[in-house]
Design a protein around this motif. Sequence first.
Motif, short mmCIF file in Angstrom:
data_model
loop_
_atom_site.label_atom_id
_atom_site.label_comp_id
_atom_site.label_asym_id
_atom_site.label_seq_id
_atom_site.Cartn_x
_atom_site.Cartn_y
_atom_site.Cartn_z
N THR A 1 -2.73 -2.80 -13.17
CA THR A 1 -1.91 -2.46 -14.34
C THR A 1 -2.15 -2.94 -15.67
OG1 THR A 1 -0.37 -4.14 -13.69
CG2 THR A 1 -0.17 -2.16 -12.73
N ARG A 2 -2.84 -4.22 -15.69
CA ARG A 2 -3.01 -4.77 -17.18
C ARG A 2 -4.15 -3.78 -17.58
NH1 ARG A 2 -2.26 -10.24 -17.16
NH2 ARG A 2 0.13 -9.68 -17.05
N TYR A 3 -5.36 -3.46 -16.80
CA TYR A 3 -6.30 -2.63 -17.28
C TYR A 3 -5.77 -1.20 -17.87
CZ TYR A 3 -10.11 -5.31 -15.69
OH TYR A 3 -11.19 -6.19 -15.68
N ARG A 4 -4.86 -0.74 -17.32
CA ARG A 4 -4.36 0.71 -17.59
C ARG A 4 -3.75 0.64 -18.70
NH1 ARG A 4 -3.29 1.38 -11.92
NH2 ARG A 4 -1.13 0.74 -12.42
N ARG A 5 -2.69 -0.58 -18.89
CA ARG A 5 -1.87 -0.88 -20.04
C ARG A 5 -2.56 -1.22 -21.21
NH1 ARG A 5 1.58 -4.85 -18.46
NH2 ARG A 5 0.76 -6.30 -19.75
N ALA A 6 -3.77 -2.28 -21.15
CA ALA A 6 -4.60 -2.62 -22.45
C ALA A 6 -5.50 -1.27 -22.71
CB ALA A 6 -5.17 -3.69 -21.86
N SER B 1 -10.58 -1.69 -30.07
CA SER B 1 -11.65 -0.82 -29.67
C SER B 1 -11.97 -0.96 -28.13
CB SER B 1 -13.11 -1.33 -30.46
OG SER B 1 -14.08 -0.84 -29.74
N THR B 2 -11.46 0.17 -27.55
CA THR B 2 -11.98 0.29 -26.08
C THR B 2 -13.35 0.09 -25.67
OG1 THR B 2 -9.67 1.60 -25.90
CG2 THR B 2 -11.35 1.66 -23.82
N PHE C 1 -3.08 -12.16 -9.28
CA PHE C 1 -4.11 -11.68 -10.00
C PHE C 1 -4.16 -10.17 -10.05
CE2 PHE C 1 -4.83 -15.81 -7.79
CZ PHE C 1 -5.37 -16.72 -8.76
N LEU C 2 -3.43 -9.54 -9.27
CA LEU C 2 -3.38 -8.05 -9.05
C LEU C 2 -3.65 -7.10 -10.40
CD1 LEU C 2 -1.35 -7.24 -5.71
CD2 LEU C 2 -3.79 -7.45 -6.04
N PRO C 3 -2.84 -7.45 -11.30
CA PRO C 3 -2.84 -6.64 -12.60
C PRO C 3 -4.08 -6.80 -13.46
CG PRO C 3 -0.56 -8.11 -12.51
CD PRO C 3 -1.67 -8.44 -11.45
N ASN C 4 -4.92 -7.94 -12.96
CA ASN C 4 -6.18 -7.85 -13.67
C ASN C 4 -7.50 -7.81 -12.99
OD1 ASN C 4 -4.60 -9.02 -15.89
ND2 ASN C 4 -5.07 -10.99 -15.28
N LEU C 5 -7.06 -7.00 -11.81
CA LEU C 5 -8.08 -6.63 -10.93
C LEU C 5 -8.81 -5.51 -11.02
CD1 LEU C 5 -7.14 -8.27 -7.42
CD2 LEU C 5 -8.67 -9.20 -9.21
N LEU C 6 -10.17 -5.28 -10.71
CA LEU C 6 -10.92 -3.90 -10.44
C LEU C 6 -11.47 -4.02 -9.33
CD1 LEU C 6 -12.88 -3.30 -13.74
CD2 LEU C 6 -10.48 -2.28 -13.01
N LEU C 7 -11.52 -2.98 -8.66
CA LEU C 7 -12.29 -3.07 -7.22
C LEU C 7 -13.36 -1.84 -7.28
CD1 LEU C 7 -12.78 -4.02 -4.23
CD2 LEU C 7 -11.20 -2.41 -3.81
N ASN D 1 -5.20 1.72 -22.27
CA ASN D 1 -4.27 3.06 -22.45
C ASN D 1 -5.10 4.32 -21.71
OD1 ASN D 1 -2.26 4.30 -23.08
ND2 ASN D 1 -3.08 5.05 -25.31
N THR D 2 -5.52 3.99 -20.54
CA THR D 2 -6.07 4.92 -19.72
C THR D 2 -6.20 4.66 -18.27
OG1 THR D 2 -7.92 6.19 -19.56
CG2 THR D 2 -8.56 3.96 -20.10
N GLU D 3 -6.12 5.58 -17.18
CA GLU D 3 -6.38 5.22 -15.98
C GLU D 3 -7.79 5.35 -15.47
OE1 GLU D 3 -6.17 4.37 -12.54
OE2 GLU D 3 -4.12 4.64 -13.34
N LEU D 4 -8.10 4.09 -14.93
CA LEU D 4 -9.62 3.84 -14.65
C LEU D 4 -9.93 4.17 -13.38
CD1 LEU D 4 -10.38 0.42 -16.42
CD2 LEU D 4 -11.08 2.64 -17.16
N THR D 5 -9.02 4.30 -12.35
CA THR D 5 -9.27 4.69 -10.93
C THR D 5 -10.10 5.78 -10.74
OG1 THR D 5 -7.08 3.30 -10.11
CG2 THR D 5 -8.32 4.80 -8.79
N GLY D 6 -11.05 5.91 -10.10
CA GLY D 6 -11.89 6.86 -9.97
C GLY D 6 -13.05 7.29 -10.89
N GLN D 7 -13.00 6.44 -12.12
CA GLN D 7 -13.99 6.48 -13.15
C GLN D 7 -15.38 5.93 -12.66
OE1 GLN D 7 -13.38 7.36 -16.64
NE2 GLN D 7 -11.24 7.81 -16.67
N ASP D 8 -16.50 6.44 -13.32
CA ASP D 8 -17.87 5.97 -13.07
C ASP D 8 -17.93 4.86 -14.02
OD1 ASP D 8 -20.38 5.27 -13.56
OD2 ASP D 8 -21.04 7.55 -13.21
#
Length: 169
Positions: free
Chosen positions: A57-62, A146-147, A35-41, A64-71
Motif C-alpha cells: 500500500t505504501r507504494y500505491r500511496r507514494a 518525481s515518480t 513489512f507488507l506496506p513496503n513490499l513488492l513481489l 499515486n499509481t497501482e503497480l500490481t501487474g505492471q512491467d
Amino acid sequence: MEPDNRVLADHWLSLWTGDALPPRAKLDPRQIKPFLPNLLLFEVVPDKSVVIRLAGTRYRRALNTELTGQDWIALAPEHYRAERLRIISAIARGAIGVGHRRVPLTHGADYVCEEILLPFAPECGDTHPVLVHVNWKAEEFVQIRSTQKALGDPLDFRICALHEEKAAV
C-alpha cells in the motif's frame, strides 16, 4: 543494512532448508505484517521479464499509481532497463541485492531509502519470485516530486551471490 531490512532478511533466512532457496509458499504474510506496506513481489523470468505480482500500500500511496501487474523493466528509464533486467535476473537465480535510491520529495530534502531483494525457489517453469522491501518510513515520507526518479536507477547497488554458479552476476 537498515534495521527493518535486516529483520526481514533474517526471517527470509529462517525459511531455508539446507542449501536450496526457500519456496515462496513458506513466506507467511502474518509473520511479516509490519513489512507488507513496503513490499513488492516480482515474477521474474530471468533475462526476459519482471512483472509486479503484488505491491504494498505504501507504494500505491507514494507513487499515486497501482503497480500490481505492471512491467517493472518498462517502468525504468530507458537507459537503465537492460541493467535492471540483468540485476534482477541475477537475484532470481540465487543472489541477493541491496541498493540505495534517492527519492525527491515535494517538501524538504530528498529521501534516501535502502532496498533489499530476496529470491525464492522457481515456481511454474522458469518463473522465479523475488521479494523486494524498501525501508520507507511513513513519518518521513511526504509526497514524491518525481515518480520517474523514484523508480529510476539507484545511487548504488550490490549483488551478493549465494549460489555463484547460478547467479551469473
